[in-house]
Design a protein around this motif. Structure first.
Motif, PDB file in Angstrom:
ATOM      1  N   LEU A   1      19.456   0.287  -7.595  1.00 28.56           N
ATOM      2  CA  LEU A   1      18.897   1.607  -7.309  1.00 28.56           C
ATOM      3  C   LEU A   1      18.500   1.688  -5.837  1.00 28.56           C
ATOM      4  N   GLU A   2      18.745   2.841  -5.255  1.00 28.35           N
ATOM      5  CA  GLU A   2      18.318   3.070  -3.882  1.00 28.35           C
ATOM      6  C   GLU A   2      16.794   3.168  -3.854  1.00 28.35           C
ATOM      7  N   TYR A   3      16.161   2.456  -2.936  1.00 23.95           N
ATOM      8  CA  TYR A   3      14.707   2.456  -2.839  1.00 23.95           C
ATOM      9  C   TYR A   3      14.210   3.774  -2.244  1.00 23.95           C
ATOM     10  N   ILE A   4      13.204   4.359  -2.881  1.00 20.21           N
ATOM     11  CA  ILE A   4      12.559   5.553  -2.340  1.00 20.21           C
ATOM     12  C   ILE A   4      11.142   5.184  -1.945  1.00 20.21           C
ATOM     13  N   GLY A   5      10.867   5.082  -0.652  1.00 20.98           N
ATOM     14  CA  GLY A   5       9.502   4.838  -0.214  1.00 20.98           C
ATOM     15  C   GLY A   5       8.744   6.148  -0.162  1.00 20.98           C
ATOM     16  N   LYS A   6       9.360   7.131   0.512  1.00 26.79           N
ATOM     17  CA  LYS A   6       8.764   8.461   0.580  1.00 26.79           C
ATOM     18  C   LYS A   6       9.817   9.421   1.118  1.00 26.79           C
ATOM     19  N   LEU A   7      10.040  10.507   0.419  1.00 31.31           N
ATOM     20  CA  LEU A   7      10.961  11.529   0.895  1.00 31.31           C
ATOM     21  C   LEU A   7      10.301  12.312   2.028  1.00 31.31           C
ATOM     22  N   PRO A   8      11.062  12.715   3.051  1.00 32.43           N
ATOM     23  CA  PRO A   8      10.471  13.411   4.199  1.00 32.43           C
ATOM     24  C   PRO A   8       9.733  14.699   3.832  1.00 32.43           C
ATOM     25  N   ARG A   9      10.274  15.446   2.864  1.00 33.03           N
ATOM     26  CA  ARG A   9       9.640  16.706   2.449  1.00 33.03           C
ATOM     27  C   ARG A   9       9.351  16.663   0.941  1.00 33.03           C
ATOM     28  N   ALA A  10       8.747  15.592   0.522  1.00 25.77           N
ATOM     29  CA  ALA A  10       8.499  15.373  -0.905  1.00 25.77           C
ATOM     30  C   ALA A  10       7.604  16.464  -1.488  1.00 25.77           C
ATOM     31  N   PRO A  11       7.859  16.890  -2.735  1.00 24.16           N
ATOM     32  CA  PRO A  11       7.011  17.890  -3.388  1.00 24.16           C
ATOM     33  C   PRO A  11       5.766  17.261  -4.018  1.00 24.16           C
ATOM     34  N   LEU A  12       5.469  16.034  -3.631  1.00 21.65           N
ATOM     35  CA  LEU A  12       4.377  15.282  -4.238  1.00 21.65           C
ATOM     36  C   LEU A  12       3.033  15.954  -3.986  1.00 21.65           C
ATOM     37  N   GLN A  13       2.276  16.163  -5.054  1.00 23.37           N
ATOM     38  CA  GLN A  13       0.913  16.667  -4.970  1.00 23.37           C
ATOM     39  C   GLN A  13      -0.095  15.521  -5.026  1.00 23.37           C
ATOM     40  N   GLU A  14       0.163  14.572  -5.914  1.00 22.06           N
ATOM     41  CA  GLU A  14      -0.734  13.435  -6.045  1.00 22.06           C
ATOM     42  C   GLU A  14      -0.038  12.303  -6.795  1.00 22.06           C
ATOM     43  N   VAL A  15      -0.373  11.066  -6.414  1.00 21.41           N
ATOM     44  CA  VAL A  15       0.060   9.883  -7.140  1.00 21.41           C
ATOM     45  C   VAL A  15      -1.193   9.145  -7.591  1.00 21.41           C
TER      46      VAL A  15
ATOM     47  N   ILE B   1     -12.814   1.305 -16.198  1.00 22.42           N
ATOM     48  CA  ILE B   1     -11.731   2.038 -15.535  1.00 22.42           C
ATOM     49  C   ILE B   1     -11.804   1.882 -14.025  1.00 22.42           C
ATOM     50  N   ILE B   2     -10.617   1.766 -13.414  1.00 27.49           N
ATOM     51  CA  ILE B   2     -10.464   1.839 -11.960  1.00 27.49           C
ATOM     52  C   ILE B   2      -9.255   2.716 -11.678  1.00 27.49           C
ATOM     53  N   THR B   3      -9.340   3.576 -10.683  1.00 20.21           N
ATOM     54  CA  THR B   3      -8.189   4.395 -10.294  1.00 20.21           C
ATOM     55  C   THR B   3      -8.021   4.366  -8.783  1.00 20.21           C
ATOM     56  N   VAL B   4      -6.773   4.521  -8.354  1.00 17.49           N
ATOM     57  CA  VAL B   4      -6.441   4.684  -6.939  1.00 17.49           C
ATOM     58  C   VAL B   4      -5.567   5.923  -6.843  1.00 17.49           C
ATOM     59  N   ASN B   5      -5.961   6.862  -6.001  1.00 16.47           N
ATOM     60  CA  ASN B   5      -5.273   8.155  -5.886  1.00 16.47           C
ATOM     61  C   ASN B   5      -4.885   8.413  -4.439  1.00 16.47           C
ATOM     62  N   ASP B   6      -3.729   9.050  -4.255  1.00 19.76           N
ATOM     63  CA  ASP B   6      -3.334   9.448  -2.906  1.00 19.76           C
ATOM     64  C   ASP B   6      -2.455  10.691  -2.995  1.00 19.76           C
ATOM     65  N   THR B   7      -2.172  11.266  -1.830  1.00 22.19           N
ATOM     66  CA  THR B   7      -1.371  12.481  -1.765  1.00 22.19           C
ATOM     67  C   THR B   7      -0.159  12.261  -0.860  1.00 22.19           C
TER      68      THR B   7
ATOM     69  N   ASN C   1       5.601   0.815  -0.444  1.00 20.24           N
ATOM     70  CA  ASN C   1       5.418  -0.567   0.010  1.00 20.24           C
ATOM     71  C   ASN C   1       4.451  -0.689   1.177  1.00 20.24           C
ATOM     72  N   GLY C   2       4.394   0.339   2.002  1.00 17.50           N
ATOM     73  CA  GLY C   2       3.577   0.251   3.204  1.00 17.50           C
ATOM     74  C   GLY C   2       2.119   0.594   3.011  1.00 17.50           C
ATOM     75  N   ALA C   3       1.784   1.289   1.923  1.00 18.94           N
ATOM     76  CA  ALA C   3       0.399   1.744   1.794  1.00 18.94           C
ATOM     77  C   ALA C   3      -0.126   1.714   0.363  1.00 18.94           C
ATOM     78  N   PHE C   4       0.542   2.416  -0.552  1.00 21.10           N
ATOM     79  CA  PHE C   4      -0.073   2.643  -1.862  1.00 21.10           C
ATOM     80  C   PHE C   4      -0.122   1.377  -2.719  1.00 21.10           C
ATOM     81  N   LYS C   5       0.999   0.686  -2.859  1.00 15.81           N
ATOM     82  CA  LYS C   5       0.984  -0.536  -3.661  1.00 15.81           C
ATOM     83  C   LYS C   5       0.048  -1.595  -3.077  1.00 15.81           C
ATOM     84  N   PRO C   6       0.074  -1.860  -1.753  1.00 13.75           N
ATOM     85  CA  PRO C   6      -0.876  -2.830  -1.208  1.00 13.75           C
ATOM     86  C   PRO C   6      -2.332  -2.460  -1.462  1.00 13.75           C
ATOM     87  N   LEU C   7      -2.646  -1.152  -1.419  1.00 18.13           N
ATOM     88  CA  LEU C   7      -4.020  -0.737  -1.683  1.00 18.13           C
ATOM     89  C   LEU C   7      -4.396  -1.013  -3.133  1.00 18.13           C
ATOM     90  N   ILE C   8      -3.496  -0.718  -4.060  1.00 15.84           N
ATOM     91  CA  ILE C   8      -3.771  -1.010  -5.467  1.00 15.84           C
ATOM     92  C   ILE C   8      -4.054  -2.499  -5.641  1.00 15.84           C
TER      93      ILE C   8
END
Length: 286
Positions: free
Chosen positions: A38-52, A130-136, A143-150
């Motif tokens: 599978l092609e790795y998706i780190g972050k799409l340039p214009r992603a419709p992401l609201q929250e992860v 419970i523990i949560t980690v949230n980002d936008t 790989n550069g930010a969200f997974k290392p923070l978790i």
């Protein structure tokens, strides 16, 4: 309070302004995700992401008197956890539950929220079990930010409780949204862009105003894939389509095995996002 704080997308009458804790669905359907090459998706340039959102639960003990679930190490762990988070820059602390309310009645709901500055992301939330980690979209990169923070937050958690955790529940969820034309039939938009056909063999004397679709699939590694779609209203009061893709595990897993599960969950959601969207729709975000 929960694990998700969407940026102004209203799913009909629910406008989520704080990190969201979801209720997890179950399913008897089965899916075999294709993970090879599978092609790795780190972050799409214009992603419709609201929250992860990453969310983890651990089993709680029962109070000897009240019989309610309790986290006996929470009070001591909170002080240590807040200190190590502050050293990482998360100096803004907000209590989400009013003083005086017994924390036993809000088990598995966040009690404290940690940010680097007021209104900024990412967000870490902590409560009984419970523990949560949230980002936008603005900060997100896998790989550069969200997974290392978790991984860092989970290590902080184990040090705060002075024990190695076994988690009872994990969830990785992505919330995406796009504007739609006010006059467009939501079913046609979904069919044209998300390759899901919604048909019914009868007519209704009225215009469709609300749509919600939920699907769940069982994988071969004790996890479930969840997909949900719904129409809503964005912050500018414009019609929008909201869809969520998540991977959930509801069986025990050691904290030092979470990293490999995260890779599986991320690869699974990325693959679903890429294959669900039509080529033309996907290219709008690249």
């Amino acid at each position: 309070m929960g694990s998700c704080e969407k940026k102004g997308v209203e799913q009909k009458n629910l406008l989520v302004k704080q990190p969201y804790i979801g209720n997890f669905a179950t399913s008897s359907n089965h899916i075999q995700p294709v993970m090879q090459a599978l092609e790795y998706i780190g972050k799409l340039p214009r992603a419709p992401l609201q929250e992860v959102i990453f969310e983890a639960h651990w089993a709680l003990e029962s109070d000897d008197i009240t019989k309610q679930p309790t986290d006996k190490g929470f009070a001591l762990a909170l002080g240590v956890f807040a200190q190590v988070l502050a050293e990482r820059g998360f100096t803004m602390v907000k209590r989400l539950v009013p003083e005086g309310i017994p924390l036993e009645i809000v088990a598995y709901k966040p009690v404290y929220q940690f940010r680097r500055n007021e209104g900024t992301w990412p967000v870490v939330q902590f409560g009984f079990g419970i523990i949560t980690v949230n980002d936008t979209e603005q900060n997100y990169e896998w790989n550069g930010a969200f997974k290392p923070l978790i991984e860092e937050v989970l290590e902080m958690l184990t040090k705060s409780y002075r024990k190695e955790f076994t988690f009872s529940h994990l969830n990785l969820r992505y919330i995406d949204a796009v504007d739609i034309d006010e006059q467009e039939d939501i079913r046609e938009f979904i069919s044209k862009n998300l390759q899901i056909q919604i048909r019914q063999g009868f007519s209704v004397q009225g215009r469709l105003s609300n749509l919600s679709l939920n699907q769940s699939y069982v994988t071969d590694n004790d996890s479930h894939i969840h997909l949900s779609l719904a129409n809503g209203i964005n912050a500018e009061q414009h019609p929008a389509l909201l869809w969520q893709t998540s991977v959930e595990r509801a069986t025990e897993i050691a904290w030092n095995d979470v990293s490999s599960w995260l890779d599986f969950a991320h690869t699974t959601t990325s693959h679903l996002f890429r294959t669900m969207l039509t080529k033309e729709f996907y290219e709008q975000f690249t």
